[in-house]
Design a protein around this motif. Sequence first.
Motif, short mmCIF file in Angstrom:
data_model
loop_
_atom_site.label_atom_id
_atom_site.label_comp_id
_atom_site.label_asym_id
_atom_site.label_seq_id
_atom_site.Cartn_x
_atom_site.Cartn_y
_atom_site.Cartn_z
N PRO A 850 0.84 -1.19 0.00
CA PRO A 850 0.00 0.00 0.00
C PRO A 850 0.89 1.25 0.00
CG PRO A 850 0.10 -0.95 2.20
CD PRO A 850 0.93 -1.84 1.32
N PHE A 851 0.40 2.34 -0.55
CA PHE A 851 1.11 3.62 -0.53
C PHE A 851 0.09 4.73 -0.49
CE2 PHE A 851 0.84 1.84 -4.82
CZ PHE A 851 0.13 2.81 -5.50
N VAL A 852 0.52 5.92 -0.24
CA VAL A 852 -0.42 7.05 -0.17
C VAL A 852 -1.15 7.15 -1.51
CG1 VAL A 852 -0.66 9.56 0.05
CG2 VAL A 852 0.94 8.32 1.53
N GLY A 853 -2.45 7.05 -1.46
CA GLY A 853 -3.24 7.14 -2.68
C GLY A 853 -3.68 5.80 -3.24
N ALA A 855 -5.38 3.37 -2.01
CA ALA A 855 -6.75 2.92 -1.74
C ALA A 855 -7.77 3.67 -2.60
CB ALA A 855 -7.06 3.11 -0.26
N MET A 856 -7.39 4.82 -3.10
CA MET A 856 -8.37 5.65 -3.80
C MET A 856 -8.14 5.70 -5.31
SD MET A 856 -10.51 6.83 -1.60
CE MET A 856 -11.26 8.40 -1.99
#
Lengths: 962, 88
Positions: A850-853, A855-856
Amino acid sequence: MTSHRRPEGGSAIDRDDTVGFTVDGRQYFGLAGDTLAAALLANGVRVMGRSFKYHRPRGVVAIGVDEPNALFTVTTDGVREPNVRATEIEVFDGLAVESQNRWPSLDNDLMAVNQLGGKALAAGFYYKTFMGPVIGPLKGTRFWMMCEHVIRRAAGLGRPGTARDESRYERINAFCDLLVVGGGLAGLHTALEASEAGKRVIVCELEPRWGGGADGKKESEIRQIVDSLESKPDVTLLNRTTVWGWYDGNTLAATERITDHLRTAPEGAPRHRHWVIRTGHVALATGALERPIVFPGNDRPGVMLADAGHRYAETFGVLPGQHLTVLTNNDSAYQAAAALRHVGANIRAIIDVRPEIGAGAQRLADRAGGALKLGHAVVGTSGAKGLKTISVARYNHQTKSFSGGSEQIETDCLLVSGGWSPVVHLASQAGAQPIWDEALQAFLPPDPDKHWSVHGAAAGDLDFGHDLSPAPAPVFEIRHPGKAFVDFQHDVTADDVRLAHQEGFRSVEHLKRYTTLGMATDQGKTSNIAGLAIMADALKMPIPEVGTTRFRPPYTAASLGAIAAERYGDLFPHRLTPMHDWHTDHGARMYAAGHWERPESYNRTGETVEQAYVCEAKIVRQGVGLVDVSTLGKIDIAGPDAAEFLNRVYTNGFAKLPVNKARYGLMLREDGFAMDDGTTWRLAKNRFLMTTTTANAGKVMSHLELCLDVHWPDLRVHVTSVTDQWAGAAIAGPKSREVLASCVTGTAVDNDALPFMGIVHGTISGVPVMICRLSFSGELAYEVYCGAHHGTHVWEALMTAGKPFAIAPYGLEALGTLRIEKGHVTAAEIDGRTTARDLHLDWMLSSKKPFVGSAMMDREGLTDKSRWTLVGVVSRSGEKLHGGAHVVAGDRDEPGASLGHLTAMAFSPEMNAYVGLALIEDGESRIGQHLYAADPVRSQTHIPIEIVSHHMVDPKGERMHG
Amino acid sequence: MIIACPFCGPRDLSEFTYCGDADNLAARPDPAATDQAAWNAYVYDRTNPAGEHAEIWQHSGGCRKFLRVVRSTVTHEIESAEMVGPKA
């Protein structure tokens, strides 16, 4: 002309110091200490202004900050300051002022024919008259716009000048425990008490003198307190200083007028000083303002507030007239009448709307002399350029009815008192809702809280002396045929207010805007309450239910010069790279990129920017070029968890990046859109150097700091901005390796030692450097970093080493051309609306972490096939493309809807055509299509283009890997 | 507005940058979770209270630390300003 100056009296004036001043070029004399209004009254001048709409002659009404009529333009060395109240201009030898809104002169104003229009110029006149037809050449507001320039000349106030104001202004920040606003007795006592308790105190008084509206008999008491305050180190006394704004956190704004009253300013003294005062507590001792009464002909020169008349005599030794009359609804005017009689005025009559008065008033009436007409009112005035007679009739203020005939009384000055309004402006600005007081017929400040308190007359503590009542009869208007003015400065009559009501305006806010009541430069200081009362009467509602409008800063006009103070001219921060001087010495045209100045191109004599950059780009593709990349954001990332941290903020993996290798990285925002890209170099196991785009350096830094402090406080990582610590130069082109090989010592730079994305450490001309092989241009290229102080030295060493290879410096334009040809993105494409997929960077989206962004980024709307995606465009006609042009399918006549826009353009020497990058709807499937680049407004071009892949040159990247 | 930075003392608003709703930032969903509703709420949903509001401010023109500031949205009065992040 009769002199109105009394042989004695006048606390402010110096009778031995005569000063000469001019009004419209005509010479007058006054005394030092006079205001312009006082000096003109002493000279028998009655007309001091022309009204806004009707050009009616107007005289001075008040003695201070509330004056609506007597406005002048002060002219100093060709600089004009319009709309200054004559009651606040202190005269000095050589003062020059101009009257306003009159032609040809104040005494004979031909524009006064506007008065004949009468009814036609009523409330809403402009809206009704100048609203054009629905169709045709004058539709909508065009008719108004046609008439406007004529009307603006006929109606209005002073005219500002165009000469540059050479005065110096200053700004100061101040801190105190207590700020006292108002230097009257109440304010001075409050200040003294606080200073004796050890508090740091600032006292501001807008007048030149201390004491406010206090009786002349209190002079020694005032002197004593001021002396005592002056001796205290923690007290700052500021006269001629208006506190005009109250902002959050007890921050108040004030303007101190330092040299306006002086013939010659002391050297270096600023004209005005803008004070920003942060205080623990505010003590409002702003006093109260006397209100006029509205009646027909109430604007004739000679009609004046009673207290103003009293104080002109007391302060300046000037009688406002020879034969005085008084109109009042309260006791305070009796004091004025008695005091004026005492200094020699002839009081003809006192007209009181009340049928009976108390013993105190009666006693003063006896002292004043003249006829006492209780239960009477003034119903008209006459006199061409000043008051000659008043008409008085019997009046019942409860039934508002008149009886009997009217009597004429000869008088040249009618003193009016309609009661007193505490000055609640500042408290209202701070959000306190004023409360209606039925007894005083006035709005009072509400109960204070811990941040402020209110003292003296401002609190409604109106003390006119024993056995005088502060309570007026509730009479705001004497309604009788004739023009009765509510707002003198904006020429709003009582009938205008009623007309607004008839036309459906119910809210006091709407009334204000429709009639412009209270919207002039005096902000309705004399007119607000009367206007409100007339509106309440029309609505058949009590005044408090109609409500007041909230006061906004400034209380009085504040000079823009003082607010700007020293902060004018070119205040834009200029960040210069270490090699800046070299660039300018070698013919670079500098270009502002954000705060940075960067070379745009290095132009030889006679060369255009385009010729220069095309030449520079060619040199890079065929030989070798050098570009300054010191502006890239550089962030040092250190700590045991640095690799894990990068893994979380970048879309691609960094954990396994070997030491001395760099990787291209992409960051998303939390919402899944692209934020920034750049390369990050692993310098040691726990140390990385991140580069960001020039434009986003600050944003990325804050983002990283937020992630570390707020989201992942457990990560052991430090981030430090090192943008200014490193100088960077990119050497690019097929011959770049040869140049480096000839000047770098301490390391090899061949393909084995320094492969693509490899990092080596060595020296150039004795300076330690760090070299990373990476490419923005698409050519074989290296970025060479060294300590910022060595930047020019290393740059020159590279230029010298490159000489045998015909090295040339290149600028931003060539850099842009090279990256457009390669389809590399910058902030023009990462514009906050694009995703990694839109930019063909989806290969960088790791699915393993996972990384920033993360999930979206896969939301429905972000994976839609029809989204705007990055493509290349080529001009088919040879015409120059324009960045920002829209891509459309149709020709000039039927362009159709926009499919997207060009983000960048350049002339590509490689393709011998104008090319660009574009973000267009469903870009992928449009490759090969013939469309148009439409730029209908700026260049009016409509250029046929072909959509191509964004990789226009060397799509396989063979050059940079070679 | 003045914010009392625990590191730098009371400083003017112009030195600080607003970074968002503190309670919202604290409620960042598990990054590995792909619960779309939770992420939507985190990214887009904000309460808009009239009154007390906990916020994250960065002292960007000072120590660059992040502060949890409790502020009244009605009066702009600041009740408290505390540091966030690693306490060590």
